[in-house]
Design an enzyme around this catalytic site. Structure first.
Site, PDB file in Angstrom:
ATOM      1  N   HIS A  37     -15.760 -33.653  14.983  1.00 25.75           N
ATOM      2  CA  HIS A  37     -14.591 -32.772  14.815  1.00 25.75           C
ATOM      3  C   HIS A  37     -13.311 -33.603  14.685  1.00 25.75           C
ATOM      4  O   HIS A  37     -12.444 -33.308  13.873  1.00 25.75           O
ATOM      5  CB  HIS A  37     -14.410 -31.869  16.040  1.00 25.75           C
ATOM      6  CG  HIS A  37     -15.522 -30.903  16.283  1.00 25.75           C
ATOM      7  ND1 HIS A  37     -16.374 -31.026  17.346  1.00 25.75           N
ATOM      8  CD2 HIS A  37     -15.899 -29.787  15.623  1.00 25.75           C
ATOM      9  CE1 HIS A  37     -17.243 -30.030  17.336  1.00 25.75           C
ATOM     10  NE2 HIS A  37     -16.980 -29.259  16.300  1.00 25.75           N
ATOM     11  N   GLU A 148     -19.934 -32.078   6.926  1.00 25.13           N
ATOM     12  CA  GLU A 148     -21.124 -31.932   6.061  1.00 25.13           C
ATOM     13  C   GLU A 148     -22.434 -31.812   6.838  1.00 25.13           C
ATOM     14  O   GLU A 148     -23.466 -31.608   6.230  1.00 25.13           O
ATOM     15  CB  GLU A 148     -21.214 -33.117   5.096  1.00 25.13           C
ATOM     16  CG  GLU A 148     -20.309 -32.946   3.901  1.00 25.13           C
ATOM     17  CD  GLU A 148     -20.573 -33.964   2.812  1.00 25.13           C
ATOM     18  OE1 GLU A 148     -20.948 -35.097   3.143  1.00 25.13           O
ATOM     19  OE2 GLU A 148     -20.386 -33.608   1.642  1.00 25.13           O
TER      20      GLU A 148
END
Ligand code: PAF
Length: 279
Positions: A37, A148
């Site tokens: 993150h 991703e």
């Protein structure tokens, strides 16, 4: 860094920022933040005038109530890390704030939402589309950043944004991995020490499978990956598909695409881990 809990407070700040010509970057999260993150946040801070991060464990995208109940919640620590990374604004709403009434919208997002995760987690992507569309409508980002690791989620969000006409640029950021290769995930903390020790076999096997693409068929590569991982105690592959990275349709021959991606979901004990690799 400011932490706000209501749409009204967030809107007041962002309206002023936009009037001053600020470009808004947005990182939607469910909290329990890790380096994965934080790398999105770093990119968001670097590419925008203002970086907004939302922290909201969205109940409508959980098809498993136990997964929702055990999802880690670490708001204070999350905010500390976000401030360190230069985030400007954290939006941490309550469930009532985001869903004052049940969201009954049903999205028709086509095949990208039906295959793989879509087939194994009924309702999951509809819930993701519900919350991300609400958040996009509130934040009105110029750019939005997604990891991703959730390769399919990015395709689903792109389709949702296209259908609803959100102008945000959807930016896909590379998977961040632990030093032993395990894809970073908020769920990793739920692994027992033994499961944690075994879990890197997923990334290791995917990586190894890229080395013999030239000599093996799609089916052979799939069997190698599934059999190798299933041999490890407590690990069970839910699915492994090699797909065209744009349409997400499974391929049976390498000649069908110039963008093959292997997408996998593995149960490690009760913990569901996902990963993917580009061939
Ligand atoms: O990827 C996630 O953490 C969530 O699916 C998202 C995009 C924050 C929506 O709740």
């Amino acid at each position: 860094m400011k932490v706000v809990n209501t749409i009204r407070e967030l809107d007041e700040i962002l309206v002023t920022e936009r009037q001053n010509g600020a470009q808004t970057g947005f990182v939607p999260t469910m909290g329990a933040l890790h380096e994965g993150h934080l790398s999105l946040v770093e990119q968001c801070v670097a590419e925008n005038d203002i970086c907004v991060v939302s922290i909201f464990v969205n109940p409508t995208q959980f098809n498993d109530q136990n997964d929702l109940a055990t999802y880690p919640r670490t708001l204070e620590e999350d905010c500390r890390m976000l401030e360190e990374k230069g985030c400007d604004l954290v939006f941490a709403p309550s469930e009532e704030e985001m869903y004052p009434e049940p969201d009954t919208r049903v999205f028709a997002l086509g095949r990208v939402a039906e295959v793989m995760e879509g087939a194994h987690r009924p309702g999951h992507f509809n819930g993701v589309a519900q919350i991300v569309s609400k958040l996009f409508a509130i934040v009105k980002p110029d750019r939005a950043y997604f990891g991703e690791k959730d390769f399919q989620q990015i395709a689903v969000i792109r389709e949702m944004a296209r259908q609803l006409g959100f102008p945000a640029r959807i930016i896909a950021c590379p998977i961040r991995r632990e030093s032993d290769g395990l894809a970073m995930s908020s769920r990793n903390v739920r692994l027992t020490p033994t499961q944690r020790q075994n879990a890197p076999v997923i990334a290791k096997t995917l990586k190894e499978s890229t080395t013999f693409v030239a000599g093996k068929s799609v089916e052979e590569v799939k069997s190698f990956v599934i059999n190798t991982i299933n041999q490890v105690p407590e690990m069970e592959v839910e699915y492994f598909e090699i797909v065209d990275g744009n349409s997400l349709e499974s391929i049976t021959d390498w000649s069908e695409t110039d963008f093959p991606v292997g997408c996998i979901t593995v149960y490690c004990g009760p913990v569901r881990l996902i990963d993917n690799i580009k061939y």
